[in-house]
Design a protein around this motif. Structure first.
Motif, PDB file in Angstrom:
ATOM      1  N   VAL A  12     -39.743 -18.335 -25.378  1.00  0.00           N
ATOM      2  CA  VAL A  12     -38.439 -18.467 -24.737  1.00  0.00           C
ATOM      3  C   VAL A  12     -38.200 -17.220 -23.891  1.00  0.00           C
ATOM      4  N   VAL A  13     -38.140 -17.394 -22.572  1.00  0.00           N
ATOM      5  CA  VAL A  13     -37.896 -16.280 -21.660  1.00  0.00           C
ATOM      6  C   VAL A  13     -36.453 -16.419 -21.155  1.00  0.00           C
ATOM      7  N   GLU A  14     -35.555 -15.610 -21.710  1.00  0.00           N
ATOM      8  CA  GLU A  14     -34.123 -15.747 -21.437  1.00  0.00           C
ATOM      9  C   GLU A  14     -33.442 -14.421 -21.744  1.00  0.00           C
ATOM     10  N   ASP A  39     -36.993 -10.702 -20.838  1.00  0.00           N
ATOM     11  CA  ASP A  39     -37.192 -10.510 -19.400  1.00  0.00           C
ATOM     12  C   ASP A  39     -38.531 -11.120 -18.988  1.00  0.00           C
ATOM     13  N   GLY A  40     -38.787 -11.138 -17.686  1.00  0.00           N
ATOM     14  CA  GLY A  40     -39.949 -11.836 -17.167  1.00  0.00           C
ATOM     15  C   GLY A  40     -41.279 -11.214 -17.546  1.00  0.00           C
ATOM     16  N   LEU A  41     -41.398  -9.899 -17.434  1.00  0.00           N
ATOM     17  CA  LEU A  41     -42.677  -9.246 -17.715  1.00  0.00           C
ATOM     18  C   LEU A  41     -43.087  -9.398 -19.175  1.00  0.00           C
ATOM     19  N   SER A  42     -42.126  -9.219 -20.086  1.00  0.00           N
ATOM     20  CA  SER A  42     -42.460  -9.397 -21.503  1.00  0.00           C
ATOM     21  C   SER A  42     -42.755 -10.861 -21.802  1.00  0.00           C
ATOM     22  N   GLY A  43     -42.134 -11.780 -21.041  1.00  0.00           N
ATOM     23  CA  GLY A  43     -42.425 -13.196 -21.217  1.00  0.00           C
ATOM     24  C   GLY A  43     -43.850 -13.537 -20.839  1.00  0.00           C
ATOM     25  N   VAL A  44     -44.323 -13.002 -19.705  1.00  0.00           N
ATOM     26  CA  VAL A  44     -45.713 -13.240 -19.285  1.00  0.00           C
ATOM     27  C   VAL A  44     -46.670 -12.736 -20.351  1.00  0.00           C
ATOM     28  N   GLU A  45     -46.405 -11.549 -20.882  1.00  0.00           N
ATOM     29  CA  GLU A  45     -47.288 -10.977 -21.900  1.00  0.00           C
ATOM     30  C   GLU A  45     -47.247 -11.796 -23.186  1.00  0.00           C
ATOM     31  N   ALA A  46     -46.055 -12.308 -23.565  1.00  0.00           N
ATOM     32  CA  ALA A  46     -45.935 -13.109 -24.784  1.00  0.00           C
ATOM     33  C   ALA A  46     -46.728 -14.402 -24.665  1.00  0.00           C
ATOM     34  N   VAL A  47     -46.697 -15.031 -23.494  1.00  0.00           N
ATOM     35  CA  VAL A  47     -47.477 -16.262 -23.298  1.00  0.00           C
ATOM     36  C   VAL A  47     -48.963 -15.956 -23.380  1.00  0.00           C
ATOM     37  N   PRO A  62     -33.642 -10.160 -15.453  1.00  0.00           N
ATOM     38  CA  PRO A  62     -33.271  -8.814 -15.001  1.00  0.00           C
ATOM     39  C   PRO A  62     -34.381  -8.068 -14.250  1.00  0.00           C
ATOM     40  N   ASP A  63     -35.651  -8.479 -14.382  1.00  0.00           N
ATOM     41  CA  ASP A  63     -36.715  -7.757 -13.674  1.00  0.00           C
ATOM     42  C   ASP A  63     -37.282  -8.642 -12.561  1.00  0.00           C
ATOM     43  N   ILE A  64     -38.297  -9.406 -12.839  1.00  0.00           N
ATOM     44  CA  ILE A  64     -38.797 -10.381 -11.876  1.00  0.00           C
ATOM     45  C   ILE A  64     -38.145 -11.729 -12.169  1.00  0.00           C
TER      46      ILE A  64
END
Length: 372
Positions: A12-14, A39-47, A62-64
């Motif tokens: 969940v990226v939110e 945030d977006g960057l941590s979401g990419v890494e989590a996936v 808040p970031d990308i």
């Protein structure tokens, strides 16, 4: 030996903590192991780390932004990506899908619609073979089914100028669906709810919801009654880590005025005698999601020939889109001579052979010859 159910991972990226918490609960009810990313960057890494099969992705981060997150994910992941945003214009929608998203849903969203969209995404893949049946689990489901059936109203509503009917068809999984009604001096009260989860736990939560809602029947104002009941219900839901979607209505039969509160259900429709059907939009999240939540009451007039139709998410799940759902429910509502006929037609929209959840419907129809 029973084969273990394959573990499915979701991210969940939110950035909004409350919405993120709701998404986590919704996905956990679908048996996902969920990782949160603010945030977006941590979401990419989590996936990348979890090799997730599903990603819910907010556009405004808040970031990308979500569009860039989607592009980066498509470089290494074939996960289903469902984008969420409050920006509903067509350009955003097309941009989101062009970057590799699989579906798109607008905020505020109904948890039921979200779950239906996710189930539809995963139906595109090959359905895995069913695991061998666990006899202990089977016994629990049978007991839960008995509890669930006991929640349905035994009395028939007989209001002059109205035709009221309900129908319920369970699946082997046994959920928390139920409806309840009873006549009052001025008309009737109606509750339609779904306690999230399966088995005995969901059935017992549903029983609590029914009992509490009946206990506030004598509270004059629907807002006060629902506020009192939801506070009691929320304390039980908090202990179980669950939540319940609810639609509660009070009908004044003489005037046709219907007062109602929708807490996260979002699957009630007003079918006028003339004109297009209108979906009664939810007034807030399900009960048990946010502390101190209050839901405003709304009103509509049931004119002669009008119907109120309420269905469970089992009907929504059988459709690929909310638009198809609306068209088919309206067609079913106009196809029968009686409310009982309409309920039967609504259940047929989710054939028993393919339905993955309980299917429930309630119809309150004001007869065409009724007068003010």
């Amino acid at each position: 030996m029973v084969s273990p159910t394959p573990v499915r991972h979701a991210v969940v990226v939110e950035d909004d903590a409350d919405i993120r918490g709701l998404l986590v609960l919704v996905l956990e009810q679908l048996d996902f192991v969920v990782t949160e990313a603010p945030d977006g960057l941590s979401g990419v890494e989590a996936v990348r780390t979890t090799n997730a099969e599903l990603v819910t992705l907010d556009v405004n981060l808040p970031d990308i932004d979500g569009m860039e997150v989607c592009r980066r994910l498509r470089e290494f992941s074939d996960a289903y990506i469902l984008m969420l945003t409050a920006r509903a214009d067509e350009i955003d929608r097309l941009n989101g899908l062009d970057t590799g998203a699989d579906d798109y849903i607008n905020k505020p969203f109904s948890p039921k619609e979200l779950q239906a969209r996710i189930r539809a995404l995963f139906r595109r893949a090959r359905t895995p073979a069913a695991p061998a049946e666990d006899p202990h689990q089977s016994d629990e489901l049978e007991r839960a089914a008995v509890v669930q059936h006991s929640l349905l109203p035994r009395e028939t509503v007989r209001l002059e100028g109205y035709d009221v009917a309900g129908a319920f068809r369970p699946t082997r999984s046994v959920g928390g669906d139920f409806y309840d009604w009873y006549q009052t001096r001025d008309g009737m009260h109606l509750t339609f709810a779904d306690a999230m989860g399966k088995g005995m736990g969901a059935a017992l939560i549903a029983a609590t919801v029914r009992a509490v809602m009946r206990s506030v029947a004598d509270t004059p104002a629907i807002f006060d009654a629902f506020s009192s009941a939801s506070t009691t219900i929320a304390s039980d839901l908090d202990q179980s880590g669950s939540f319940a979607t609810m639609f509660h209505a009070r009908l004044d039969s003489a005037s046709g005025k219907l007062s109602y509160i929708d807490a996260g259900h979002g699957l009630a429709l007003h079918i006028p005698a003339e004109g297009a059907a209108q979906r009664l939009v939810s007034a807030g999240p399900p009960v048990g999601i946010l502390d101190g939540q209050h839901w405003p009451a709304s009103e509509l007039d049931l004119e002669p020939g009008d119907s109120l139709v309420i269905v469970s998410d089992g009907v929504l799940d059988a459709h690929d889109s909310l638009e198809d759902f609306m068209v088919n429910v309206e067609k079913a509502a106009r196809s029968g001579d009686t409310s009982e006929d309409v309920c039967a037609a609504l259940l047929e929209l989710a054939p028993a052979a393919t339905a993955e959840d309980d299917v429930t419907a309630v119809v309150v129809r004001r007869k065409p010859d009724a007068t003010h």
